[in-house]
Design an enzyme around this catalytic site. Structure first.
Site, short mmCIF file in Angstrom:
data_model
loop_
_atom_site.label_atom_id
_atom_site.label_comp_id
_atom_site.label_asym_id
_atom_site.label_seq_id
_atom_site.Cartn_x
_atom_site.Cartn_y
_atom_site.Cartn_z
N GLU A 163 0.81 -1.24 0.00
CA GLU A 163 0.00 0.00 0.00
C GLU A 163 0.84 1.28 0.00
O GLU A 163 0.61 2.18 0.81
CB GLU A 163 -0.97 -0.01 1.20
N GLU A 279 -6.16 -10.81 -1.10
CA GLU A 279 -6.94 -10.59 0.12
C GLU A 279 -8.44 -10.55 -0.18
O GLU A 279 -9.18 -9.73 0.39
CB GLU A 279 -6.50 -9.28 0.80
O1 9MR Z 1 -7.03 -8.27 8.80
C1 9MR Z 1 -6.05 -7.49 9.44
C2 9MR Z 1 -6.55 -7.03 10.79
O2 9MR Z 1 -6.69 -8.14 11.66
C3 9MR Z 1 -5.61 -6.00 11.38
O3 9MR Z 1 -6.15 -5.49 12.57
C4 9MR Z 1 -5.36 -4.88 10.38
C5 9MR Z 1 -4.40 -3.85 10.93
O4 9MR Z 1 -4.45 -2.69 10.21
O5 9MR Z 1 -4.84 -5.41 9.17
C6 9MR Z 1 -5.73 -6.28 8.55
O6 9MR Z 1 -5.18 -6.76 7.33
C7 9MR Z 1 -4.95 -5.80 6.31
C8 9MR Z 1 -3.77 -6.28 5.51
O7 9MR Z 1 -2.68 -6.52 6.33
C9 9MR Z 1 -3.40 -5.29 4.43
N1 9MR Z 1 -4.53 -4.99 3.59
C10 9MR Z 1 -5.75 -4.60 4.29
C11 9MR Z 1 -6.11 -5.64 5.34
C12 9MR Z 1 -7.42 -5.29 6.01
O8 9MR Z 1 -7.28 -4.09 6.72
#
Ligand code: 9MR
Length: 374
Positions: A163, A279
């Site tokens: 990102e 994802e």
């Molecule tokens: O699913 C993840 C969640 O459990 C965490 O709290 C969060 C932290 O910001 O990140 C989520 O995963 C993200 C991923 O690492 C990157 N793309 C977006 C995902 C959803 O936010």
């Protein structure tokens, strides 16, 4: 993905309890979805990988591990390999959860994606007070050497940078004003990829991004900026092997996919990159009908239509959903959901909270079956 007219037609049909305009494949019971009828077998038939994101805590539940091992041949840590969770203090690493996931995957002969080295989120609390312009490069390269080195040879692909584009930050290169950018400058990307290649030469090095595939103006602009970034990196001979398209998509929100997604995949392919859908999940908050069956059908249609386009290109090698069951989806924790529909848990994944396959499971499996061989 669906036109407004089609969406309204489908919703009103669902409301009347009638079959949807476009019927999905038949839905057999649980016993018919294993072995050669599993997601991983159907994906494998087409040269694709089927995966999902897992939190280490879930590996302690038998029902979870049974479905995970039966259905998937690729796994990614939802949180355990991120900078924050791995780094309780500047000088220590906590590998317990990441090691557990790697051991599980290896035991079950699943491939493993690493997620991620560089992100603006999930940095540890100590980072802001410790990282400076003087030491940031060393913090970054030490981190990558240690983590990639520990799992060297075991990782299918690493999301090296996650990102990095944020157009609203207003920079001409569209880079996000993250801590890494502020401390190191735009060369943090190149540094991260070169270090990752050194530390684990066999892992496919991936750039992972969201909001780049639909037809909207904002996605179109971010898509162009992302492809431009990848082109710059390739032109500078930065080791980069794949684009990760996150695919957090929305049902019922009149999001349209088609040429944008095709253009994105083709753009990555023309740069010599593989494409992974990293994802995937379908947020169902915008579907007005609360009945689970009605939501499930619309979500399944989105899965099917999106994956049909994703698999058209032989550049696409893998698809992972962001979670295995609706019981654990991150979407129930997001602000917009908690504010709008706190009592209507989301149903975004191929398995429901009772580990039963949802219509999305069958839509995904059907999309594998229809995918051209690669
Ligand atoms: O699913 C993840 C969640 O459990 C965490 O709290 C969060 C932290 O910001 O990140 C989520 O995963 C993200 C991923 O690492 C990157 N793309 C977006 C995902 C959803 O936010």
């Amino acid at each position: 993905m669906i036109t407004r007219r089609e969406y309204l037609k489908r919703s009103s049909l669902a409301a009347c309890g009638l079959a949807l305009a476009r019927t999905l494949p038949a839905e057999p019971g649980n016993s018919h979805i294993e072995g050669r009828d599993s997601l991983k077998a159907r994906a494998h038939n087409r040269g694709l990988l089927a995966g999902c994101a897992v939190n280490a805590a879930n590996l302690r539940e038998d029902a979870f591990t049974k479905v995970l091992a039966a259905q998937y041949n690729l796994v990614v840590a939802e949180n355990a390999m991120k900078f924050g969770p791995l780094r309780p203090t500047p000088d220590t690493f906590n590998f317990a959860d990441a090691d557990a996931l790697v051991a599980f995957a290896q035991h079950h002969k699943m491939k493993i994606r690493g997620h991620n080295f560089v992100w603006h989120e999930q940095l540890p609390a100590w980072f802001a007070g410790t990282a400076t312009k003087e030491n940031a490069k060393k913090i970054l390269t030490d981190h990558i050497h240690t983590v990639a080195g520990r799992y060297k040879g075991k990782i299918h692909s690493w999301d090296v940078v996650n990102e990095a584009i944020n157009i609203s930050d207003g920079r001409p290169d569209s880079l996000r004003k993250s801590s890494w950018l502020e401390l190191i400058g735009p060369e943090y990307l190149e540094l991260a990829y070169r270090t990752a290649r050194q530390a684990d030469p066999k892992a496919k090095l991936t750039y992972n991004e969201y909001g780049i595939e639909d037809q909207s103006e904002s996605d179109s602009a971010k898509r162009a900026a992302t492809l431009a970034l990848l082109k710059r990196l390739k032109a500078a001979n930065v080791p980069l092997d794949a684009l990760g398209i996150q695919s957090h998509i929305k049902a019922g929100a009149l999001q349209t996919f088609g040429n944008g997604l095709r253009e994105l995949i083709a753009g990555a392919q023309s740069l010599g990159l593989e494409v992974y859908f990293t994802e995937l999940d379908v947020n169902d908050d915008a579907i007005p009908d609360s009945a689970p069956a009605a939501r499930d059908r619309i979500v399944a249609d989105v899965y099917h239509d999106y994956l049909a386009i994703a698999f058209e290109s032989t550049a696409t090698k893998a698809v992972l959903t962001w979670g295995l069951t609706d019981a654990h989806t991150w979407l129930n924790g997001i602000k917009s959901h908690r504010e709008k529909l706190p009592n209507r848990p989301q149903r975004p994944l191929p398995f429901d909270a009772d580990y039963k396959p949802t219509p999305a499971f069958f839509a995904m499996r059907d999309a594998f079956d229809k995918a051209p061989h690669r």
